[in-house]
Structure formats: structure tokens, C-alpha cells
Design an enzyme around this catalytic site. Structure first.
Site, mmCIF file in Angstrom:
data_model
loop_
_atom_site.group_PDB
_atom_site.id
_atom_site.type_symbol
_atom_site.label_atom_id
_atom_site.label_comp_id
_atom_site.label_asym_id
_atom_site.label_seq_id
_atom_site.Cartn_x
_atom_site.Cartn_y
_atom_site.Cartn_z
ATOM 1 N N GLY A 198 -9.520 -90.962 9.244
ATOM 2 C CA GLY A 198 -8.721 -92.130 9.588
ATOM 3 C C GLY A 198 -7.301 -91.685 9.832
ATOM 4 C CB THR A 199 -5.155 -91.773 12.487
ATOM 5 O OG1 THR A 199 -5.776 -92.895 13.095
ATOM 6 C CG2 THR A 199 -5.888 -90.534 12.890
#
Lengths: 247, 281
Positions: free
Chosen positions: B53-54
Site C-alpha cells: 500500500g502506498t
């Protein structure tokens, strides 16, 4: 070390049961009742900090009469059991029936083991359903039996008299204020038939409210909200909503 | 022992032992194999490929804090998931957003939520916001072995401090070190760009609505320059997750609200692709 004399198992069990019952009878009574939007817990409790009622899980509540340190231990055990089960499987897999079973096994084992003294507690485990038909209330006496209750139940010192009083007057679909007032009426009756006044600040009240938007349905009712509910004259008013923002 | 959580035998002694109000402490006594930190990875060559995830961003405003995240998860240069959720309520007054290995992060959040709820039920009172932030530190620290092998989890924790009556933000590094951030913060691969945007847009008199617009702008800029961060996906109706925490508690903006905010920002970007202009001096 003198030679122990023989005591028949029947006698030994009867003595243990009497010991436990006497201990429970010293505790103040409490009532658990169904009302239209859920389940309400009402008890006389002068302490603000030591609760008789508590949240176990999303839809499950706990009530206990008897010896505080013993039921507090069982309460925490129940919270641990429920949280571990929910973590291992899913939140939906935690049920009052499962918890009541574990409590019954625990109380039963302790009651019949010669090495431990019997617990002087009587528990109620309740689960609020999506509809009143889905509500479940289990009463757990000191000896490990389970009683599946409907409508209303009382445990503690004067419980038989209170149960009878509630059974005669409890109706399905009562409003919260009606149920609360009936419970207070039942709790304020003496063993000799007299009545005494229980002021609001000596009451502990909590609900499992199925209409709450949160997944955790347990809520304590305190302060202004409690006074308003006690003052409501049976008609549905603003104060009846258990989701009063006032804490 | 095992059977007791699954079957219906007597509660084992560990359950009835008074003492800790922490669910993690109870687990490490009773069933340590269930704790994520107790796992060891076999030695592997190179990096383990798992969805990441960013970008997560947070901003405070008078009366609360906003925490938001984009919806993209990547695996190398592939988009692994378009609609992943990376922002979660931790309890009634706090939320956690996660960048890093998605699978481990989601598990960590689940345990963190449980830890806070468990404490509250046993003690009858919520942990302080500092206490919650410290519990999260401990959990990240227990993941250090994994982090060293490329499976790091780097959260952002935001909550409303009921004692100090304001929103607060805590950021973490992979070792579990935490630091309180003032005004705004970001984590994840797009965080550098998001932070740049927030630096130019932040004011200390933002309303709740302006703060939510600000995080959408910051996420847009992150997606603009970082390929691992997803922008608002109008075609599929996938918009950032935006949460607001005030003294009223935690609230996640509805899809309708998030869509309106994102479309408003998008509309302006069609005229001004680089976003709002700040004054030079």
C-alpha cells in the site's frame, strides 16, 4: 492430623450449595429484562467504580451478583474468551450461547472440585438480537447449570420474590422507561413486603440497544439521561432514546 | 489448552488470572503462535513480492484531525488492487492508516483495534491517546524481523486527544520509533509529493471541510508524481478513503461525499493541472 470422618457425597454437595447460596444472598439483587429495542440491566449499586454489569462483546452483556472478586475474574475471563474467539475466527462467531457454555463448565468444575471452594456468584449472560425474537438471556447459577430465560430474570439475594413480581408484570415490547421503572419497583420491595426508595444515584443501569449504529451495542445509562427516563411517565419521549448524546 | 477457545470446556487458568488488561500480553502467555511478531521467516534470496500500500496523509484542523489514503496497492510495477482500504478506525476517537506490506498491515490493524477495545472493556476506560500511540509502537517493533526482509509496515496514527482537546498525529518508522507530527504528515511512497503539497496549502484556521479538500489535493499530487499511488478513479467510482475524528468520534466520509470532493478537485485540475497556486512571498 486427625482422621477425617466420613461425609456422604450428597451431604458434601448440599453443604457446598448452601455455602454458595448464602454468599450470593448477601449480594444485592439485580434484574435483566427485555424491552422493545433490546435488553436492560438494572441493579442497586452504591459504587460508581465497581460495576455489576459490563460489556463482553459486540452484542453480549454480562451481569453478576455475589462476591465481587470472583465475578470480576469470570468477567475478565469472558472478555478474553470472546476477544480471542473473534480474533481467531470472526466477530460473528462469538455468541452468548458459547460464552454461557464456557461459564457453566467453569462454574460446574469449580463447584464439584473438592480442592476449591465453590464460587459465590450467579451470572447472567445476555445477547441482543436483530429483533426481539433473537434476544437471548442465560442465567448461570453457582453450580454450573444453565437456565434459558425469557422476558425478565433476577439474580441475587431476594431474587425469587423479584422474579415473581417481574414475571407477573413484564410484557413484550415495553418501552425502556417502562421496563426501567418496573425493574426499580421490583428491586425496591423488601422481603417482608414493604417498599423503600432507591434514589437514581444508587442505581446502575445499562442497555444492549439493538438500534445503536455502532457494532458495540452495550451502553451505560447515567446522569441526566437516567433521571429523565425515571421521570418519564410511560409515554414515549425524547429521553427514551438510549442513544442520548449526553454521557 | 487449544480446545478451550474453540470448544466449550472450562476456561483455562490463563483466562482467570488477574493482572494484565492487554490482549497482546494475554495472547503471548496463552497462545503465542497467534501473535504476528512471533513468526520467523525462512531465509530467502532477494525481496519477497507482496502487495504494497502506498500513500497516507493526515492534517489537523481546530477541533479535530483528518486522515486519508489512496486506494492503490502495487506489486512491483503491477497494480495489485485498485480499491484497497488502508485507513481504519482504531477505536471511537482514533484511526490508523497504513503504508507498506498490505497483508501484514491489515492483520496488525485488526490486532491493534482489538488491543484498544480489550483494554477498554477490562478497565472500563479508554487508553490515553499517548498510550494508544505507544501500543502501536510495540506492534511495529515486533514486526522488525519481517521489515528487515522487505515486509515493512509504516502506519500513520491520528486521533482526537480528549484530555488536550485537539487532534494529534503520530508517525512511525520501521523500528517502531514514533514521533508526533504538527499540522500535517504523510507516509508511503507518494508521501514526499503529498507533503510538498500540504506544506503549501496548510493554514492553521482550516475548517473541517477545507481540511478534507486539502487531503484530496495532497493525494492528487502524490498520484501525479508517484506511480504507486492511485488518483481518484472516476470511471470505476473509486475515491480516496477520508476519515474525520473530532470530539464526537470517528467518522468516515460516505462514498457520495468523497466522490463530490474528488470531482470538485478534479474539475479545477482540468483548468489548473498543477493545482492551486501559492503566493511567492
Amino acid at each position: 492430623m486427625s482422621t477425617p470422618f466420613y461425609v456422604s457425597p450428597q451431604q458434601a454437595m448440599a453443604d457446598r450449595a448452601e455455602y454458595a447460596r448464602k454468599g450470593i444472598a448477601r449480594g444485592r439483587s439485580l434484574a435483566v429484562m427485555q424491552y422493545a429495542d433490546g435488553i436492560v440491566f438494572v441493579g442497586e449499586n452504591p459504587s460508581r467504580a465497581l460495576h455489576k454489569f459490563s460489556e463482553i462483546y459486540d452484542r453480549i452483556g454480562f451481569a453478576a451478583a455475589g462476591k465481587y472478586n470472583e465475578y470480576e475474574n469470570l468477567r475478565i475471563g469472558g472478555v478474553r474468551y470472546a476477544d480471542l474467539r473473534g480474533y481467531t475466527y470472526d466477530r460473528d462467531d462469538v455468541t452468548a450461547r458459547g460464552l454461557a457454555n464456557v461459564y457453566a463448565q467453569t462454574l460446574g468444575t469449580i463447584f464439584s472440585s473438592a480442592a476449591e471452594k465453590p464460587y459465590e456468584v450467579e451470572l447472567v449472560v445476555a445477547e441482543v438480537g436483530e429483533t426481539p425474537e433473537g434476544d437471548q438471556i442465560y442465567r448461570l447459577p453457582h453450580d454450573g447449570s444453565i437456565v434459558d430465560e425469557h422476558g425478565s430474570v433476577a439474580v441475587g439475594g431476594n431474587s425469587e420474590q423479584i422474579s415473581t413480581f417481574l414475571d407477573q408484570r413484564h410484557r413484550d415490547g415495553m418501552s425502556l422507561a417502562e421496563a426501567l421503572k418496573l425493574a426499580v419497583q421490583a428491586l425496591s420491595r423488601d422481603t417482608n413486603g414493604g417498599e423503600r426508595e432507591i434514589p437514581a444515584e444508587r442505581l446502575e443501569v445499562a442497555v444492549l440497544d439493538r438500534t445503536r449504529p455502532q457494532k458495540r451495542k452495550f451502553k451505560r445509562i447515567v446522569g441526566g439521561q437516567l433521571s429523565r427516563l425515571l421521570a418519564a411517565n410511560g409515554a414515549t419521549t425524547e429521553a427514551e432514546s438510549a442513544d442520548d448524546p449526553e454521557e | 489448552m487449544e480446545a478451550n477457545t474453540r470448544g466449550t470446556g472450562r476456561l483455562p487458568a490463563a483466562f482467570l488470572t488477574p493482572g494484565s488488561s492487554s490482549f497482546m500480553d494475554f495472547l503471548s502467555d496463552h497462545q503465542p503462535e497467534l501473535l504476528p511478531g512471533k513468526r520467523t521467516l525462512p531465509p530467502v534470496q532477494g525481496v519477497i513480492e507482496a502487495p504494497h500500500g502506498t500513500t497516507i496523509v493526515a492534517v489537523t484542523f481546530p477541533g479535530g484531525v483528518v486522515l486519508a489514503g489512496d486506494r492503490r496497492a502495487t506489486m512491483g510495477n503491477v497494480i495489485a488492487q485498485r480499491d484497497i482500504e488502508k485507513v481504519f478506525p482504531a477505536d471511537e476517537h482514533s484511526a490508523v492508516g497504513i503504508a507498506g506490506t498490505a497483508g501484514l498491515a491489515v492483520e496488525m490493524v485488526k490486532l491493534f483495534q482489538l488491543e484498544l477495545e480489550h483494554f477498554e472493556k477490562v478497565e472500563g476506560a479508554q487508553l490515553s491517546l499517548e498510550g494508544k500511540a505507544n501500543r502501536l509502537s510495540t506492534m511495529i517493533r515486533s514486526n522488525l524481523g519481517m521489515a528487515m526482509q522487505g515486509l515493512a509496515v509504516v502506519p500513520l496514527f491520528a486521533g482526537y486527544d480528549l484530555d488536550r482537546e485537539r487532534g494529534r498525529i503520530f508517525s512511525y518508522d520501521v523500528t517502531g520509533g514514533r514521533s508526533e507530527e504538527h499540522n500535517f504528515a504523510a507516509t508511503g511512497s507518494g508521501s514526499v509529493f503529498a507533503r510538498g503539497a500540504m506544506k503549501k496549502l496548510f493554514r492553521d484556521d482550516l475548517t473541517e471541510e477545507e481540511a478534507t479538500t486539502l487531503v484530496v489535493q495532497a493525494l492528487y499530487d502524490a498520484a501525479d508524481d508517484d506511480s504507486a499511488t492511485g488518483g481518484p478513479d472516476v470511471a470505476r467510482r473509486i475515491y480516496p478513503i477520508i476519515t474525520v475524528i473530532t470530539d464526537d468520534g470517528f467518522r468516515r466520509l460516505t462514498e457520495q461525499e468523497a466522490s463530490e470532493l474528488s470531482r470538485a478537485v478534479l474539475q479545477r485540475r482540468l483548468e489548473e493541472p498543477d493545482g492551486p497556486r501559492a503566493a511567492l512571498l
